[in-house]
Design an enzyme around this catalytic site. Structure first.
Site, PDB file in Angstrom:
ATOM      1  N   LYS A  47      -1.937  -5.409   5.899  1.00 30.11           N
ATOM      2  CA  LYS A  47      -0.956  -6.191   6.667  1.00 30.11           C
ATOM      3  C   LYS A  47       0.458  -6.017   6.116  1.00 30.11           C
ATOM      4  CE  LYS A  47      -4.135  -9.433   8.738  1.00 30.11           C
ATOM      5  NZ  LYS A  47      -5.425  -9.007   8.145  1.00 30.11           N
TER       6      LYS A  47
HETATM    7  C1  LIG Z   1      -6.529  -8.560   8.931  1.00 30.08           C
HETATM    8  C2  LIG Z   1      -7.518  -7.689   8.247  1.00 30.08           C
HETATM    9  C3  LIG Z   1      -8.457  -6.903   8.974  1.00 30.08           C
HETATM   10  C4  LIG Z   1      -8.580  -6.961  10.481  1.00 30.08           C
HETATM   11  O1  LIG Z   1      -7.488  -6.402  11.150  1.00 30.08           O
HETATM   12  P1  LIG Z   1      -7.183  -6.755  12.678  1.00 30.08           P
HETATM   13  O2  LIG Z   1      -5.896  -6.102  13.002  1.00 30.08           O
HETATM   14  O3  LIG Z   1      -7.097  -8.279  12.717  1.00 30.08           O
HETATM   15  O4  LIG Z   1      -8.315  -6.263  13.490  1.00 30.08           O
HETATM   16  C5  LIG Z   1      -9.293  -6.073   8.257  1.00 30.08           C
HETATM   17  N1  LIG Z   1      -9.260  -6.022   6.903  1.00 30.08           N
HETATM   18  C6  LIG Z   1      -8.395  -6.754   6.181  1.00 30.08           C
HETATM   19  C7  LIG Z   1      -8.416  -6.656   4.693  1.00 30.08           C
HETATM   20  C8  LIG Z   1      -7.481  -7.610   6.817  1.00 30.08           C
HETATM   21  O5  LIG Z   1      -6.622  -8.343   6.090  1.00 30.08           O
END
Ligand SMILES: *Cc1c(COP(=O)(O)O)cnc(C)c1O
Length: 460
Positions: free
Chosen positions: A112
Site C-alpha cells: 500500500k
Molecule cells: C491490502 C492488502 C492486500 C489486498 O489488496 P487489495 O487491493 O485490497 O485487493 C493484500 N496483501 C496485503 C499485505 C495488503 O495490505
C-alpha cells in the site's frame, strides 16, 4: 483525460477533481472516460526505463493537460519513491520456476506504500495549488492506516485521523502508527472492534455539515490515484521478466481483498500489456472466487485469517470491473448495486461470467495451504514470504513462470511465518527498535460524539 462515475451521475471531471473527490458524488467509483492504449514500440521502450521514469510514462495519459500537477508529475514521482529502500523500488526476484514482485520496500513494508506515498505527495501539491486544507479520516484494521499515516506525515495542509481497534491490531502495526509523532498525525484507539471504528467514520462522513465544514477526505482504495500508481509495477515486472518482447505474455498472481491491486492489473491489461491471465487469489473470504465460479456476487460473513488484510466481506473496487463487464452501462451497474443493498447479492449472465473467466483464474486458498506454501517456499527456494504473498504463490502453482505479487514483508506477520517455518523472520531496519520508540495515541470509547469532539478540539 476526464473521469466519469460507474453509476453515471457525475459529469466528466478532471484528474485533479477526481483525486479530491475520492468516492464519486453519486456513490459510484470514478474511472477514466476511456482507457489509453500502448503500442509495441512503447512496450519495448518502457521496458528499459527506471521505475520512476516508467511511472511518469504510464501515468501521463491519465492526467489532464494544463493542470498544475500534470507538469509536476516527474517531481511528485521522484519524491514519492525516494522513501523506498530498494534502488529498483519494486524489484522482481526468481523463486524456483516462479517470479516474485517485491512490493514491500516502502516505509511500512506493505504494497500500500506504493500508492499512498504517491497520493500523499499528490494531495499536498493539489492543496498548495488551491491554498486549501484537507482532513483525512479513516478506520483501519492495520495496514492501510499505517501506510496512509506515513504517506501524509508532516505534509502542509493535511491533518490525518486514523481509528484503530484498541489492543486488536498487531503490536508492530500499532507502533507503526502511534510512533509517528508529526503534529498532523492523530491516532485514535477505539475501545471496541474494527467495525465500531468503521461505523464511527461512516457516521461522521454522513454528517454533511461536519464533513463540509472540516473538508473530510478519505484514503481508502476507492481513490483513483491509488489504482493509477499500482498500474506501474505490472509494466515494470513484465519488462524485467520478458526483456520487453511484446510477443511474451505473462501470468500475474495477486493476493486479493478489496480488488484494488488486481484491478490495476486489469487496467494494465486493457491498456495493452501482454497479460495471459490474472490469478485472483483469496483466503477463505472468497466472495470473488464464488463470483467467478457462479456469476453470483453474494455477501457472506467476514472470517478472521492469518492474512488479515484480505479479510473482507465486500470488495469495494469490484464495482470498477463490473462497469466494464456490464459494457460500461451505468444503469446496469446501478441496478446491480441496488440489488446488492437490498438483497445482499446480484448475478451476471452466463456469457458475462465466461468473459470474466477468460481473464481471471480465481482460487481460494485454505489456512493450512497458506502455512504449507510459506514452508515450501522457504525449503525449496530459500524465499521467506508473508501469509498474503503465500496465498498468491499457492494459487499460482498451476502456472509455471507466473509473477506473484509479494504484498507484505514477512516480518510484518512474523507469528504466522514462525508457525510455518519454526523460526521468526529477521527484522528489517525499518522495524528494528520499533517497539521501544515513543508513541502517542488517544484512547476513546466507541462513541462518534467523542471522536467528533476530539477533531473539533484539534482543528478549531
Ligand atoms: C491490502 C492488502 C492486500 C489486498 O489488496 P487489495 O487491493 O485490497 O485487493 C493484500 N496483501 C496485503 C499485505 C495488503 O495490505
Amino acid at each position: 483525460m476526464r473521469y466519469v462515475s460507474t453509476r453515471g451521475g457525475v459529469s466528466p471531471i478532471s484528474f485533479s477533481k477526481a483525486v479530491m473527490m475520492g468516492l464519486a458524488e453519486d456513490g459510484g467509483l470514478l474511472l477514466p472516460e476511456r482507457i489509453p492504449t500502448v503500442t509495441d514500440e512503447q512496450l519495448r521502450a518502457w521496458s528499459q526505463l527506471s521505475f520512476q521514469d516508467l511511472a511518469v510514462a504510464v501515468m501521463t495519459p491519465f492526467l489532464t493537460p494544463g493542470e498544475a500537477v500534470t507538469a509536476q508529475l516527474p517531481e511528485l514521482v521522484r519524491r514519492a519513491f525516494a522513501t523506498f529502500t530498494h534502488p529498483e523500488i519494486t524489484p522482481v526476484i526468481r523463486a524456483g520456476n516462479h517470479w516474485i514482485l517485491e512490493l514491500f520496500h516502502g516505509p511500512t513494508l506493505a504494497f500500500k506504500d506504493v500508492a499512498l506515498q504517491f497520493l500523499g505527495n499528490l494531495f499536498e501539491a493539489l492543496l498548495a495549488e488551491e491554498k486549501g486544507r484537507l482532513n483525512i479520516l479513516g478506520a483501519t484494521s492495520g495496514d492501510t492506516g499505517s501506510a496512509a499515516i506515513h504517506g501524509v506525515r508532516g505534509r502542509a495542509g493535511i491533518e490525518i485521523f486514523i481509528l484503530h481497534p484498541h489492543g486488536r491490531v498487531s503490536p508492530i502495526q500499532e507502533r507503526q502508527m502511534t510512533s509517528v509523532l508529526d503534529a498532523n498525525v492523530h491516532n485514535i484507539a477505539i475501545r471496541g472492534s474494527f467495525d465500531d471504528g468503521q461505523r464511527i467514520v461512516k457516521e461522521l462522513f454522513n454528517d454533511l455539515p461536519f464533513k463540509q465544514h472540516y473538508r473530510l477526505g478519505a484514503v481508502n482504495s476507492i481513490n483513483w490515484a491509488r489504482i493509477l500508481a499500482q498500474i506501474v509495477y505490472f509494466y515494470y515486472a513484465w519488462g524485467r521478466v520478458t526483456g520487453g518482447d511484446p510477443g511474451k505474455r505473462v501470468v500475474f498472481s495477486v493476493p486479493t481483498g478489496n480488488f484494488g491491486d488486481i484491478f490495476a492489473g486489469y487496467m494494465a491489461l486493457r491498456m495493452g500489456l501482454p497479460v495471459e491471465r490474472l490469478v485472483l487469489a483469496t483466503n477463505r473470504n472468497d466472495i470473488l472466487v464464488r463470483f467467478m465460479e457462479s456469476g453470483e456476487y453474494r455477501i457472506g460473513a467476514a472470517q478472521p485469517t492469518i492474512s488479515p488484510s484480505m479479510d473482507i466481506q465486500i470488495s469495494s473496487n469490484f464495482e470498477r470491473y463490473l462497469y466494464y463487464l456490464l459494457d460500461e452501462d451505468p444503469e446496469a451497474v446501478q441496478g446491480a448495486m441496488k440489488r446488492l443493498d437490498a438483497e445482499r447479492f446480484f448475478a451476471v449472465s452466463a456469457s458475462q461470467r465466461q468473459a470474466a473467466g477468460e481473464i481471471f483464474a480465481a482460487r481460494r486458498v485454505e489456512e493450512e495451504e497458506t502455512l504449507q506454501r510459506i514452508r515450501l517456499s522457504w525449503e525449496q527456494d530459500r524465499v521467506l514470504v508473508d501469509p498474503h504473498t503465500a496465498v498468491g504463490l499457492e494459487a499460482a502453482q498451476p502456472f509455471p513462470g507466473a509473477i506473484s505479487l509479494a504484498t507484505a514483508h514477512a516480518a510484518k506477520f512474523g507469528d504466522a511465518v514462525q508457525r510455518a517455518v519454526g523460526f521468526p523472520p529477521e527484522m528489517p531496519p525499518a522495524l528494528a527498535g520499533m517497539m521501544e520508540r515513543p508513541s502517542r495515541c488517544h484512547v476513546l470509547d466507541p462513541d462518534p460524539h467523542l471522536v467528533r469532539a476530539l477533531m473539533r478540539e484539534v482543528l478549531d
